[in-house]
Design a protein around this motif. Structure first.
Motif, PDB file in Angstrom:
ATOM      1  N   SER A  35       0.844  -1.197   0.000  1.00 39.95           N
ATOM      2  CA  SER A  35       0.000   0.000   0.000  1.00 39.95           C
ATOM      3  C   SER A  35       0.877   1.244   0.000  1.00 39.95           C
ATOM      4  N   LEU A  36       0.343   2.332  -0.526  1.00 40.91           N
ATOM      5  CA  LEU A  36       1.085   3.586  -0.595  1.00 40.91           C
ATOM      6  C   LEU A  36       0.102   4.744  -0.495  1.00 40.91           C
ATOM      7  N   THR A  37       0.190   5.482   0.584  1.00 43.60           N
ATOM      8  CA  THR A  37      -0.677   6.649   0.757  1.00 43.60           C
ATOM      9  C   THR A  37       0.037   7.899   0.233  1.00 43.60           C
ATOM     10  N   ARG A  38      -0.738   8.979   0.139  1.00 43.43           N
ATOM     11  CA  ARG A  38      -0.147  10.240  -0.295  1.00 43.43           C
ATOM     12  C   ARG A  38       0.920  10.722   0.673  1.00 43.43           C
ATOM     13  N   ASP A  39       0.667  10.567   1.966  1.00 42.52           N
ATOM     14  CA  ASP A  39       1.646  11.005   2.957  1.00 42.52           C
ATOM     15  C   ASP A  39       2.933  10.196   2.854  1.00 42.52           C
ATOM     16  N   GLU A  40       2.812   8.911   2.601  1.00 44.10           N
ATOM     17  CA  GLU A  40       4.001   8.075   2.458  1.00 44.10           C
ATOM     18  C   GLU A  40       4.783   8.442   1.207  1.00 44.10           C
ATOM     19  N   LEU A  41       4.071   8.729   0.123  1.00 44.05           N
ATOM     20  CA  LEU A  41       4.746   9.147  -1.105  1.00 44.05           C
ATOM     21  C   LEU A  41       5.460  10.477  -0.899  1.00 44.05           C
ATOM     22  N   PHE A  42       4.806  11.425  -0.226  1.00 41.24           N
ATOM     23  CA  PHE A  42       5.424  12.728   0.035  1.00 41.24           C
ATOM     24  C   PHE A  42       6.673  12.560   0.910  1.00 41.24           C
ATOM     25  N   ALA A  43       6.591  11.727   1.935  1.00 38.32           N
ATOM     26  CA  ALA A  43       7.740  11.499   2.816  1.00 38.32           C
ATOM     27  C   ALA A  43       8.901  10.866   2.054  1.00 38.32           C
ATOM     28  N   ALA A  44       8.585   9.942   1.136  1.00 37.38           N
ATOM     29  CA  ALA A  44       9.645   9.305   0.346  1.00 37.38           C
ATOM     30  C   ALA A  44      10.341  10.317  -0.554  1.00 37.38           C
ATOM     31  N   LEU A  45       9.571  11.213  -1.163  1.00 38.19           N
ATOM     32  CA  LEU A  45      10.170  12.252  -1.999  1.00 38.19           C
ATOM     33  C   LEU A  45      10.982  13.236  -1.165  1.00 38.19           C
ATOM     34  N   GLU A  46      10.486  13.542   0.026  1.00 37.46           N
ATOM     35  CA  GLU A  46      11.174  14.499   0.891  1.00 37.46           C
ATOM     36  C   GLU A  46      12.522  13.953   1.357  1.00 37.46           C
ATOM     37  N   ASP A  47      12.610  12.635   1.541  1.00 33.55           N
ATOM     38  CA  ASP A  47      13.852  12.017   2.006  1.00 33.55           C
ATOM     39  C   ASP A  47      14.750  11.543   0.873  1.00 33.55           C
ATOM     40  N   ALA A  48      14.295  11.647  -0.366  1.00 37.33           N
ATOM     41  CA  ALA A  48      15.076  11.131  -1.496  1.00 37.33           C
ATOM     42  C   ALA A  48      16.378  11.910  -1.660  1.00 37.33           C
ATOM     43  N   ALA A  49      17.427  11.192  -2.048  1.00 33.45           N
ATOM     44  CA  ALA A  49      18.732  11.803  -2.286  1.00 33.45           C
ATOM     45  C   ALA A  49      19.362  11.135  -3.506  1.00 33.45           C
TER      46      ALA A  49
END
Length: 464
Positions: free
Chosen positions: A236-250
């Motif tokens: 599963s993937l929620t909007r908040d999880e997707l946003f957090a993944a993008l925010e932590d991406a490097a």
């Protein structure tokens, strides 16, 4: 086997490599400029001092790829270094990993997602609209935001409503984003449209900023593909999880050993290089060696106690001082021609800062008078270059303006010789602007007051 370090390095560097952190070190030979010490006031002043030395090295004929700058933490110095090096035109590349949020594309993408998914307000929306990735001109966006600020419009719904009303047109990128049902597809379409809006399809982007944006774009696309694979496997993937993944991406911002550029690396990367010139930054107390963050569960004493009671427990953490001592030693043994050791001698507000013990260890290996001879300092008051050494016309004009305060006749003569008369006159008039209050209603309101807050007085002084 290759030659020993003492066979290729100057005597001072060879002595440092053999005696650093020794219990009974012998006094070293003369430095002859092989080891130099830089002390600056404030973070930006210190990095400007490094930039000046880099520029001098390049002017002497040193190839940029033969120089590395080693930092304990690249993220801490990235922004002020970009300012200092960009002003002098020094080519550089950061070889560490860069967070998506610290790029122009990533900042704009996260701003619009924060507005859409996290109930953002006017600052989030206009951080996206003001970027080149929105497809709108900067002047148009400044006009829109100025009108909203004048009306004190901040609430989410009113911000969007008033923006569309003032534009007389829709925001195509936002409309397309809202129409998509799947968050992954919506972000993928949005980031592609943003890159297209900034760079178009006719001419390929070739500048350094464009290359960084394209690397950020590829990092986003790669992350979205990985998350889509996770969803296909039943996750599963929620909007908040997707946003957090993008925010932590490097992602890796530059290639290793890129020709024609000075490389900025962390201490761990520096240990594998053999290079002509090395700068080591961060030689202040508390930064190198770095303080280990305390554990929220078990302190170090309790960890060692548990390890002592059990043969199989390995809770004790490696000593961070020993690790940093090793990394500093290897960085100091990398250069074949010259080593620069750099520290902040004072903070941005002028408070003195203690030197790292590593700084004292390196300086203690050589004669004090010789060390003082090869130490260069830049105080907080040194705001401009010497006129004859300024690297660009902008810096020469700043130096000329500073000279006009102490030697007005000499500054006037130099301005006439170089065609800078009008610019110098404008700079001089900047100090003669009338700042007295003349509006009767404002004067009456101030006269009626008996006390003023400190913040109000500071703001008034800044405006004056």
């Amino acid at each position: 086997l290759g030659p020993r370090y003492a066979d290729v390095a100057p005597p001072a560097l060879a002595h440092l490599e053999r005696n650093l952190f020794s219990e009974r070190p012998a006094k070293g030979p003369e430095l002859h400029g092989a080891i130099r010490f830089l002390e600056g006031a404030g973070r930006r002043g210190t990095l400007e001092l490094v930039a000046e030395e880099l520029l001098e090295l390049l002017r002497e004929g040193t190839a940029p790829e033969d120089v590395i700058v080693a930092c304990p933490a690249l993220e801490r110095v990235r922004a002020p270094l970009e300012t200092a090096l960009g002003a002098l035109g020094v080519p550089y590349v950061f070889e560490g990993r860069l967070r998506l949020a610290h790029t122009a594309l990533g900042h704009a993408l996260l701003s619009v997602l924060r507005f859409e998914w996290r109930e953002g307000e006017r600052p989030e929306l206009y951080a996206f609209l003001r970027s080149p990735f929105s497809g709108l001109t900067r002047a148009h966006v400044d006009y829109l935001e100025g009108r909203l600020r004048g009306r004190a419009v901040n609430e989410r719904e009113r911000v969007l409503e008033e923006t569309l009303k003032l534009r007389g047109n829709r925001l195509p990128l936002l409309d397309a984003f809202r129409e998509a049902d799947d968050p992954l597809e919506a972000v993928a379409a949005l980031v592609t449209a943003m890159a297209r809006a900034a760079y178009g399809l006719n001419s390929p982007p070739v500048g350094d900023d464009a290359k960084l944006d394209l690397r950020a774009y590829e990092a986003v696309r790669k992350l979205l593909v990985e998350l889509a694979s996770w969803v296909e496997l039943g996750g599963s993937l929620t909007r908040d999880e997707l946003f957090a993944a993008l925010e932590d991406a490097a992602f890796r911002a530059g290639r290793t050993g890129e020709a024609g550029r000075v490389a900025f690396v962390d201490l761990l990367q520096a240990r594998t290089r053999r290079i002509e010139v090395v700068f080591v930054l961060g030689l202040e107390e508390g930064r190198l060696p770095r303080r280990a963050p305390p554990s929220p569960f078990l302190d170090d004493d309790l960890r060692r106690e548990v390890d002592g009671r059990s043969k199989h427990a390995r809770l004790s953490r490696p000593d961070p001082v020993s690790r940093d001592r090793y990394l500093f030693y290897t960085a100091c043994s990398r250069p074949a021609r010259r080593l620069y050791l750099v520290r902040e001698a004072a903070s941005d507000d002028g408070s003195p800062r203690e030197a790292s013990p590593f700084w004292d260890e390196a300086r203690g290996l050589f004669d004090d008078d010789d060390v003082a001879r090869w130490t260069k300092r830049k105080p907080l008051a040194a705001l401009t270059w010497q006129l004859e050494r300024a690297p660009s016309e902008r810096e020469r004009l700043r130096a000329l303006s500073a000279l006009a305060a102490t030697a007005p006749d000499e500054a006037t003569a130099l301005a006439q010789a170089n065609g800078w008369e009008r610019r110098l006159e404008r700079a001089r008039k900047a100090f003669d602007r009338p700042t007295a209050l003349t509006d009767a209603s404002v004067l009456a309101e101030l006269a009626a007051r008996r006390s003023f807050g400190v913040t109000e007085l500071e703001a008034f002084a800044g405006c004056s």
